[in-house]
Design an enzyme around this catalytic site. Structure first.
Site, short mmCIF file in Angstrom:
data_model
loop_
_atom_site.label_atom_id
_atom_site.label_comp_id
_atom_site.label_asym_id
_atom_site.label_seq_id
_atom_site.Cartn_x
_atom_site.Cartn_y
_atom_site.Cartn_z
N GLU A 290 -6.05 7.05 -1.35
CA GLU A 290 -6.06 5.84 -0.52
C GLU A 290 -6.62 4.65 -1.30
O GLU A 290 -6.11 3.54 -1.21
CB GLU A 290 -6.89 6.09 0.74
N HIS B 104 1.60 4.31 -2.96
CA HIS B 104 1.54 5.77 -2.83
C HIS B 104 2.73 6.42 -3.54
O HIS B 104 2.58 7.45 -4.22
CB HIS B 104 1.58 6.18 -1.35
N HIS C 152 0.84 -1.21 0.00
CA HIS C 152 0.00 0.00 0.00
C HIS C 152 0.87 1.25 0.00
O HIS C 152 0.62 2.19 -0.78
CB HIS C 152 -0.91 -0.03 1.23
N GLU C 153 1.89 1.28 0.84
CA GLU C 153 2.75 2.45 0.94
C GLU C 153 3.60 2.62 -0.32
O GLU C 153 3.80 3.75 -0.80
CB GLU C 153 3.63 2.36 2.19
#
Length: 270
Positions: free
Chosen positions: A200, A146, A142-143
């Site tokens: 997100e 980003h 997930h990070e």
């Protein structure tokens, strides 16, 4: 500023905004295609983020809290490496980023990846939630997503435009941007300002494909979020606090899992 100059400035700002509408990644199997508002250069944001990350590393090291758990550090770095190997699916230049992966000894349920591949995982996240490797891959993926989508650069561009107003015309003409304190803004965006709902959702979506391609079970994204919801009393920890709400995210991930499951089944598991 007279009316004519204001109109010229507004026109230039609009032109810059239109020119800055880009898609920073390939769509992947999950189909991320949103156009993004970008004003600042990738080189500039990556440089500022590297400075901000180095400052955070020094601060953590000075507190005696950097990579103090050798086993957890090895685990986080091994998982990160597997995920990083899959990043060229979304953008080829990511293979040449100067990736860094560290672990901060902190009770916080937190992790981040600054622009250009600067990853920090807080020990509390793995230890308090007793995360499996697959669940930890969900967080790190997930990070990384980003960073691939350059959400920091996008957020900094939005903040920069808001702070600068029409003075951005001068910046576009090549004047110094030092007064905007971009390094401080890079830290602020990465560590304190929550990402938007759209950002997100994109990170959830791209992260799910990254973990599947890396051989981590996408079903773990569901158990990870269930643990997050339980830890946060329904809202989730600050690490993933922005809307969409936890239950909505779980439902979206459940819809996406069948799309990426063939990638997981075909992937090497180490």
């Amino acid at each position: 500023m007279n009316t004519t100059l204001q109109r010229c400035g507004a026109a230039l700002l609009l032109s810059a905004a239109l020119a800055g509408c880009v898609n920073t990644t390939s769509s992947g199997e999950v189909g991320v295609q949103r156009k993004q508002f970008i004003l600042l250069s990738q080189q500039e944001v990556d440089s500022m983020s590297a400075q901000a990350y180095a400052q955070e590393v020094r601060k953590t090291q000075a507190a005696g809290a950097l990579n103090t758990n050798a086993a957890l550090t090895r685990r986080v770095r091994a998982i990160s490496e597997r995920l990083i190997r899959q990043t060229p699916v979304f953008r080829q230049d990511a293979r040449s980023w100067k990736w860094e992966v560290n672990v901060a000894n902190s009770p916080e349920l937190n992790a981040y990846c600054m622009a250009g591949g600067k990853i920090m995982v807080y020990s509390g996240l793995a230890e308090k939630l007793a995360l499996t490797d697959d669940e930890l891959a969900t967080v790190i993926g997930h990070e990384i997503a980003h960073a691939l989508r350059e959400h920091s650069r996008e957020s900094m561009s939005q903040e920069y435009a808001k702070q600068a107003g029409l003075s951005i015309v001068g910046q576009l003409a090549g004047l110094s941007q030092g007064s905007m304190e971009l390094a401080a803004l890079a830290t602020d965006v990465a560590l304190t300002k929550p990402h938007s709902r759209g950002m997100e959702s994109e990170a959830d979506t791209i992260g799910l494909e990254l973990m599947a391609r890396a051989g981590y079970n996408p079903q773990a994204s569901i158990t990870l979020w269930q643990k997050m919801l339980k830890a946060g009393g329904g809202g989730g920890p600050a690490f993933l606090s922005t809307h969409p709400a936890g239950e909505d995210r779980i439902a979206t991930l459940q819809r996406l899992i069948p799309k990426v499951m063939p990638l997981y089944q075909a992937a090497p598991k180490k």
